[in-house]
Motif scaffolding. Structure first.
Motif, PDB file in Angstrom:
ATOM      1  N   LYS A 294       0.812  -1.213   0.000  1.00  0.00           N
ATOM      2  CA  LYS A 294       0.000   0.000   0.000  1.00  0.00           C
ATOM      3  C   LYS A 294       0.850   1.271   0.000  1.00  0.00           C
ATOM      4  CE  LYS A 294      -3.980  -2.131   2.264  1.00  0.00           C
ATOM      5  NZ  LYS A 294      -4.894  -2.115   3.447  1.00  0.00           N
ATOM      6  N   LEU A 295       2.158   1.080   0.022  1.00  0.00           N
ATOM      7  CA  LEU A 295       3.079   2.219  -0.023  1.00  0.00           C
ATOM      8  C   LEU A 295       4.211   1.871  -0.978  1.00  0.00           C
ATOM      9  CD1 LEU A 295       3.619   5.026   1.289  1.00  0.00           C
ATOM     10  CD2 LEU A 295       5.090   3.846   2.938  1.00  0.00           C
ATOM     11  N   PRO A 296       4.320   2.581  -2.094  1.00  0.00           N
ATOM     12  CA  PRO A 296       5.366   2.255  -3.071  1.00  0.00           C
ATOM     13  C   PRO A 296       6.741   2.677  -2.580  1.00  0.00           C
ATOM     14  CG  PRO A 296       4.226   4.251  -3.724  1.00  0.00           C
ATOM     15  CD  PRO A 296       3.493   3.734  -2.515  1.00  0.00           C
ATOM     16  N   PRO A 297       7.774   2.118  -3.165  1.00  0.00           N
ATOM     17  CA  PRO A 297       9.125   2.537  -2.776  1.00  0.00           C
ATOM     18  C   PRO A 297       9.470   3.900  -3.359  1.00  0.00           C
ATOM     19  CG  PRO A 297       9.227   0.960  -4.577  1.00  0.00           C
ATOM     20  CD  PRO A 297       7.790   1.037  -4.158  1.00  0.00           C
ATOM     21  N   ALA A 298      10.275   4.658  -2.633  1.00  0.00           N
ATOM     22  CA  ALA A 298      10.772   5.935  -3.130  1.00  0.00           C
ATOM     23  C   ALA A 298      11.819   5.684  -4.218  1.00  0.00           C
ATOM     24  CB  ALA A 298      11.381   6.735  -1.983  1.00  0.00           C
ATOM     25  N   ASP A 299      12.120   6.724  -4.969  1.00  0.00           N
ATOM     26  CA  ASP A 299      13.134   6.576  -6.023  1.00  0.00           C
ATOM     27  C   ASP A 299      14.486   6.193  -5.439  1.00  0.00           C
ATOM     28  OD1 ASP A 299      11.243   7.242  -7.926  1.00  0.00           O
ATOM     29  OD2 ASP A 299      11.805   9.359  -7.981  1.00  0.00           O
ATOM     30  N   ASP A 300      14.758   6.666  -4.222  1.00  0.00           N
ATOM     31  CA  ASP A 300      16.034   6.336  -3.568  1.00  0.00           C
ATOM     32  C   ASP A 300      15.837   5.260  -2.502  1.00  0.00           C
ATOM     33  OD1 ASP A 300      14.556   7.899  -1.860  1.00  0.00           O
ATOM     34  OD2 ASP A 300      16.248   9.091  -1.152  1.00  0.00           O
ATOM     35  N   PHE A 301      14.945   4.314  -2.765  1.00  0.00           N
ATOM     36  CA  PHE A 301      14.656   3.256  -1.787  1.00  0.00           C
ATOM     37  C   PHE A 301      15.925   2.506  -1.383  1.00  0.00           C
ATOM     38  CE2 PHE A 301      13.925  -1.256  -0.968  1.00  0.00           C
ATOM     39  CZ  PHE A 301      13.094  -1.177   0.133  1.00  0.00           C
ATOM     40  N   TYR A 302      15.924   2.102  -0.095  1.00  0.00           N
ATOM     41  CA  TYR A 302      17.039   1.333   0.447  1.00  0.00           C
ATOM     42  C   TYR A 302      16.483   0.302   1.418  1.00  0.00           C
ATOM     43  CZ  TYR A 302      21.218   0.183   3.182  1.00  0.00           C
ATOM     44  OH  TYR A 302      22.228  -0.483   3.814  1.00  0.00           O
TER      45      TYR A 302
END
Length: 204
Positions: A124-132
């Motif tokens: 329900k929450l997508p990863p950010a562009d800088d996901f880690y």
């Protein structure tokens, strides 16, 4: 002659009387204006809802449970003490069918809403562009920059593409930099490697 003298002597008295009467009939001074009411205190602004997940951490200990965290502080606390103060639990809720435990924060408790980790797990929450992300399993740190690849690893335990640094992690742990096929062709993921080090530097 006598009448003229009397008029001159009475005139100043009459004038004084008239002036006194006029002074007594002056309008009252206007009442002071009331002080303006104090401005109302500004309403508390609720924190903006998170639109993407920057971090996702998972620990898979030998007891078979899955522990998931959406914030750095709770994750490091668990690694150090093997427990956190606040949790939400789903019996049999992990991809492996084991108990799933989410480490949550005071803000999560106050809001009564799902934590970041819960939202990430439930897609329900997508990863950010800088996901880690990190998965700590069997004394190894598996490190990711792709949430999809990370979830696949959690469910299967397999790592098709990776770079490994044996004994280079905290306490001599092995570090596994997990990538996809395209990332593997580009070589070691230096940005991810630097973020692993930066998180631990900030912790100190």
């Amino acid at each position: 002659m006598t009448t003229s003298i009397r008029l001159r002597s009475v005139a100043p008295v009459a004038v004084a009387f008239v002036l006194a009467a006029c002074a007594g009939t002056q309008p009252p001074a206007p009442a002071p204006k009331p002080a303006p009411a104090p401005a109302p205190a500004p309403a508390a602004v609720a924190p903006a809802a998170m639109t993407a997940a920057k971090y996702y951490f998972v620990v898979l200990p030998e007891d078979g449970r899955m522990y998931a965290f959406g914030d750095v502080a709770n994750y490091f606390q668990f690694l150090e003490h093997k427990e956190v103060a606040l949790t939400r639990t789903r019996i049999g809720g992990s991809p492996m069918g084991s108990t799933l435990v989410f480490g949550i924060t005071n803000d999560d408790v106050k809001s009564g809403k799902p934590s970041v980790a819960e939202q990430v797990f439930d897609a329900k929450l997508p990863p950010a562009d800088d996901f880690y992300g990190e998965v700590f399993k069997n004394g190894r740190y598996y490190v990711f920059s792709d949430l999809k690849v990370m979830k696949e690893f959690i469910g299967s335990g397999e790592v098709p593409y990776s770079f490994t640094d044996i004994g280079a992690g905290p306490g001599g742990a092995t570090l596994v930099w997990v990538v996809d096929s395209a990332g593997f062709k580009k070589g070691r993921p230096q940005v991810t490697i630097d973020r692993f080090a930066a998180l631990r530097k900030d912790k100190k």
